[in-house]
Scaffold this motif. Sequence first.
Motif, PDB file in Angstrom:
ATOM      1  N   THR A  24      -2.541   6.380 -12.329  1.00  0.00           N
ATOM      2  CA  THR A  24      -3.033   7.215 -13.299  1.00  0.00           C
ATOM      3  C   THR A  24      -3.581   6.351 -14.657  1.00  0.00           C
ATOM      4  O   THR A  24      -3.418   6.454 -15.703  1.00  0.00           O
ATOM      5  N   THR A  34      -9.527   5.842  -5.866  1.00  0.00           N
ATOM      6  CA  THR A  34      -8.182   5.965  -5.215  1.00  0.00           C
ATOM      7  C   THR A  34      -6.947   4.914  -5.949  1.00  0.00           C
ATOM      8  O   THR A  34      -5.772   5.648  -6.326  1.00  0.00           O
ATOM      9  N   SER A  35      -7.343   3.827  -6.552  1.00  0.00           N
ATOM     10  CA  SER A  35      -6.345   3.368  -7.350  1.00  0.00           C
ATOM     11  C   SER A  35      -6.215   4.060  -8.661  1.00  0.00           C
ATOM     12  O   SER A  35      -5.225   4.311  -9.188  1.00  0.00           O
ATOM     13  N   SER A  68      -6.564   7.080  -9.534  1.00  0.00           N
ATOM     14  CA  SER A  68      -5.663   8.306  -9.342  1.00  0.00           C
ATOM     15  C   SER A  68      -4.280   8.002  -9.159  1.00  0.00           C
ATOM     16  O   SER A  68      -3.232   8.358  -9.537  1.00  0.00           O
ATOM     17  N   SER A  69      -4.173   6.976  -8.537  1.00  0.00           N
ATOM     18  CA  SER A  69      -2.697   6.699  -7.954  1.00  0.00           C
ATOM     19  C   SER A  69      -1.817   6.061  -8.882  1.00  0.00           C
ATOM     20  O   SER A  69      -0.723   6.552  -9.294  1.00  0.00           O
ATOM     21  N   CYS A 124       0.916  -1.125   0.001  1.00  0.00           N
ATOM     22  CA  CYS A 124      -0.024  -0.034  -0.067  1.00  0.00           C
ATOM     23  C   CYS A 124       0.791   1.224  -0.006  1.00  0.00           C
ATOM     24  O   CYS A 124       1.811   1.474   1.090  1.00  0.00           O
ATOM     25  N   GLY A 125       0.581   2.238  -0.866  1.00  0.00           N
ATOM     26  CA  GLY A 125       1.206   3.397  -0.864  1.00  0.00           C
ATOM     27  C   GLY A 125       2.676   3.139  -1.795  1.00  0.00           C
ATOM     28  O   GLY A 125       3.369   4.368  -1.936  1.00  0.00           O
ATOM     29  N   GLY A 161      -4.661   0.985  -4.833  1.00  0.00           N
ATOM     30  CA  GLY A 161      -5.243   1.974  -4.063  1.00  0.00           C
ATOM     31  C   GLY A 161      -4.336   2.145  -2.834  1.00  0.00           C
ATOM     32  O   GLY A 161      -3.883   1.043  -2.101  1.00  0.00           O
ATOM     33  N   TYR A 162      -4.243   3.148  -2.275  1.00  0.00           N
ATOM     34  CA  TYR A 162      -3.229   3.238  -1.260  1.00  0.00           C
ATOM     35  C   TYR A 162      -3.973   2.991   0.243  1.00  0.00           C
ATOM     36  O   TYR A 162      -3.173   2.916   1.362  1.00  0.00           O
ATOM     37  N   GLN A 179     -12.770  10.095  -1.964  1.00  0.00           N
ATOM     38  CA  GLN A 179     -12.098  10.055  -3.555  1.00  0.00           C
ATOM     39  C   GLN A 179     -13.245  10.068  -4.692  1.00  0.00           C
ATOM     40  O   GLN A 179     -12.948  10.608  -5.567  1.00  0.00           O
TER      41      GLN A 179
END
Length: 470
Positions: free
Chosen positions: A318, A312-313, A315-316, A98-99, A343-344, A354
């Motif tokens: 792209t 979230t994913s 966006s993270s 994550c992250g 996703g983070y 989000q």
Amino acid sequence: MTVDTKPTFTIYYGTFVNPVSISDLEYVVTGAIGVNDKSGTIEFVERNVSSVDQVLADKASLLVQYTVNVISNTDKQASFFFPGFFDTHIHAPQYPNCGIFGKSTLLDWLETYTFPLESSLSNIDKAKFVYNKVIDRTLRSGTTTASYYATVHVGATKALADVALERGQRAFVGRVCMTQNSPDYYCDASEEAAQAADLEVIDYVTGLDPTRERVAPILTPRFAPSCTPATMKWMGQVMHERDLACQTHLSENVKEIAWVKELFPENDSYTDVYDKAGILGKRTILAHCVHLSDTEVATIKARGSGISHCPTSNSSITSGEAPMRRYLDAGVKCSLGTDLSGGYAPSVLEVARQALLVSRHVAMKSSRGDADKLSVAEVLCLGTIGGAQVCEMADQLGSFEVGKKWDAQLIDLEVENSPVDVFEWQEPRIGEGGEDLNRLENLVAKWLFGGDDRNVSRVWVDGRQVIGSK
């Protein structure tokens, strides 16, 4: 000494917020929900009650056969009961990452981060350690039902089902099928080996819970590029023969879509690949769906399949901004997914937050403007009753209704170290009518935008408390 052998019944008294449709929340400042503890089933829902004593008196003929417990949140002004969240797309083995995604996009992210981590969970002890962590974290974030991708490994996938059942979280558990275009070190040995492995997992998970109410198997072709047409067609047959759910990825990334077109030139679209294979059904969860044509949307609606929105994913790594208002307006079933670890965050509340923000970005670029925005109520409904609809469980879960299961979370915005500050004039006060409801609605918005797992005081699944002090 006399031992009371009566079955127990719990009355949840106080404030509750209830999804009544995919777009509307009901706000009840003082109400009561009665739950048969043995079955975990809601037997009554009362609104606008004046006291617990009133409830006990009104329900005396029912309650005489039980030992009655009362759980109240009225000692806190900024607290409410809310249905448990559904996470309809989550990769359990990816939780340690994550992250971690660097500057990568989907396909290179899989090669660089995802496949190496997932392959390492062939070690069952390591897998159990990770799965206990992710289930603990998601439960503490209010997720009572999750649809999990495991790995290609049979043993580790069985372990995920074991852990979910032991920890008390409702779960769909799927062995990831990968029969082509996958790393040599991480794929199925053959189509026949993949089929045998899937059947072994299906039989094992079914044996753990023949009712499929707590844990259930789910067919999991990773995505079209990693599965041969024959593999997907076999899955479609098994899905219908055994009445199984299915989960996969769809139209997440532009390069992925182009790759699918190269691999399956005879198909009209990415969605058509799945449709021709027979794996689009009423219990098929399609994650992402960022870039769908109108024809694809119509096909998904016609087959009764559902979308898991993973903002979230998206966006993270792209992938893009899914136009959820378009899908909702088309009548497609929609829900939310964390998509760990693209996703983070393991929290559906964060995903709901989000989802609202992404819809505003869509609106800013759309000729439709505000019409493309999602509301606070809508994103929270997507995370609850929307998830139940996508999983074909809306008759059992997703809202507080008679006959449904008590899968719930108690939200406390005044808990010590709360990330949300609530001021005295913002607290609902019993007896102030419409002003009460306005204040409660505003509290829910503050929770959505500022809350986290610290605000989840207790969690129940099937009427049994699985998180929080007794």
